[in-house]
Scaffold this active site. Structure first.
Site, PDB file in Angstrom:
ATOM      1  N   ASP A 176       1.127 -16.863  -1.729  1.00  0.00           N
ATOM      2  CA  ASP A 176       0.068 -16.199  -2.481  1.00  0.00           C
ATOM      3  C   ASP A 176      -1.273 -16.570  -1.850  1.00  0.00           C
ATOM      4  OD1 ASP A 176      -0.550 -14.809  -5.279  1.00  0.00           O
ATOM      5  OD2 ASP A 176      -2.020 -16.402  -4.963  1.00  0.00           O
ATOM      6  N   ASN A 184     -12.424 -10.182  -3.700  1.00  0.00           N
ATOM      7  CA  ASN A 184     -12.694  -8.826  -4.195  1.00  0.00           C
ATOM      8  C   ASN A 184     -13.967  -8.772  -5.028  1.00  0.00           C
ATOM      9  OD1 ASN A 184     -10.544  -7.362  -3.042  1.00  0.00           O
ATOM     10  ND2 ASN A 184      -9.138  -8.000  -4.669  1.00  0.00           N
ATOM     11  N   HIS A 189     -13.585  -4.562  -2.482  1.00  0.00           N
ATOM     12  CA  HIS A 189     -12.167  -4.348  -2.205  1.00  0.00           C
ATOM     13  C   HIS A 189     -11.890  -4.034  -0.742  1.00  0.00           C
ATOM     14  CE1 HIS A 189     -10.564  -4.610  -6.276  1.00  0.00           C
ATOM     15  NE2 HIS A 189     -11.700  -4.059  -6.685  1.00  0.00           N
ATOM     16  N   ASP A 193      -9.082  -5.868   1.348  1.00  0.00           N
ATOM     17  CA  ASP A 193      -8.033  -5.213   2.137  1.00  0.00           C
ATOM     18  C   ASP A 193      -7.959  -5.814   3.541  1.00  0.00           C
ATOM     19  OD1 ASP A 193      -7.448  -3.595   0.018  1.00  0.00           O
ATOM     20  OD2 ASP A 193      -8.440  -1.803   0.829  1.00  0.00           O
ATOM     21  N   GLU A 219      -1.552  -9.826  -4.048  1.00  0.00           N
ATOM     22  CA  GLU A 219      -1.745 -10.726  -2.901  1.00  0.00           C
ATOM     23  C   GLU A 219      -0.577 -11.685  -2.731  1.00  0.00           C
ATOM     24  OE1 GLU A 219      -3.966 -12.627  -6.430  1.00  0.00           O
ATOM     25  OE2 GLU A 219      -3.405 -10.646  -5.718  1.00  0.00           O
TER      26      GLU A 219
END
Length: 301
Positions: A176, A184, A189, A193, A219
């Site tokens: 994770d 974010n 965002h 990404d 994630e």
């Protein structure tokens, strides 16, 4: 286009070969059925073939039948013949012949048949490309390019069955990205990404060629490693964690630090169920998070 010409009549074959060459095609020329079939079944065989009906070793009909049965790559096959009886045409179409050229050869007719064949092959290539795109869309995560959740769980199920059958150990890693929500929230965002893509690339590069990695959700990533004991599984997890954390992720003109926490669930030659492995790896992952993040924790499933 590469075109196979198969005719035992040397004069007829040479005439057709020269005509096709003038039309800017690459020509493979043979004089019997077995040679024609060998060419069609080759790794870089032609996609279009002009076969004489009557040839030594195997006639054009038999070559067509065998080619259809032995290769998945579609070849557009034109039968060269002087026959025009209805029974002959039915026989040829039953063998999955695509088209006919009549003897003696007419250049205008030849060009028309070739255009038809090229059009069919072009349509088929576009169809196959569309099918492959749909298959990839159904099995891969669009953003990262790795397996999606459904496929990585399928791979896990296969791995568990293989481990049971072969009596070998295996492990599941749950990774994770640490504090990903902050990325974010603070940077947007688009930056998130880019971090996801960079982290995926680094983790995949740290794994073995035959290990499977998939995006489990958000994630979080699920990694299936086979044929390894607890020590090797931990080593792979550490290598993956280090690859992510050793340098920042470049985002535009700036850079963001990134790290992952990893939970490792190992099982011996009598493996636990896929659900037990995932749950154990998930529990180990949360221990890694509580212990400060950017670390690896182990568990036995």
């Amino acid at each position: 286009m590469k075109i196979l010409v198969a005719d035992d009549d040397r004069v007829s074959r040479r005439l057709l070969e020269n005509t096709l060459t003038r039309l800017k095609h690459e020509v493979i020329s043979v004089g019997d059925g077995p040679s024609a079939l060998a060419s069609l079944l080759g790794p870089d065989g032609p996609r279009l073939a002009i076969l004489d009906w009557m040839m030594p070793g195997a006639d054009g009909i038999e070559v067509c039948r065998q080619a259809r049965a032995k290769t998945e790559r579609y070849v557009y096959i034109i039968l060269l013949t002087a026959r025009d009886r209805r029974e002959d045409l039915v026989t040829a179409f039953d063998a999955e012949i695509d088209d006919f050229l009549t003897k003696p050869l007419d250049i205008v007719e030849l060009r028309a048949r070739l255009r038809s064949g090229e059009r069919v092959l072009g349509l088929q290539e576009r169809l196959l490309a569309t099918q492959e795109a749909l298959r990839r869309e159904a099995t891969h995560d669009r953003l990262t390019g790795i397996w999606n959740r459904g496929m990585i769980l399928d791979e896990l199920g296969k791995a568990v069955e293989r481990a049971r059958r072969e009596h070998t150990p295996m492990a599941v890693l749950m990774a994770d990205i640490d504090r990903f929500k902050d990325v974010n929230d603070r940077h947007g965002h688009s930056a998130g990404d880019q971090v996801l893509q960079a982290v995926t690339t680094r983790m995949r590069g740290a794994l073995r060629r035959y290990d499977d990695i998939g995006r489990y959700g958000g994630e979080e990533f699920l990694i299936v490693v086979q044929g390894c004991d607890a020590a090797l599984a931990h080593q792979l997890a550490e290598r993956m964690r280090t690859a992510v954390a050793e340098q920042p992720v470049v985002i535009g003109d700036g850079a963001l630090s990134a790290s992952v926490s990893v939970g490792v669930a190992w099982t011996n030659a009598a493996p636990a169920s896929p659900d037990d492995l995932v749950n154990a790896a998930d529990a180990a992952l949360y221990r890694a998070k509580r212990a400060g993040r950017n670390r690896v924790e182990d568990a036995v499933a």
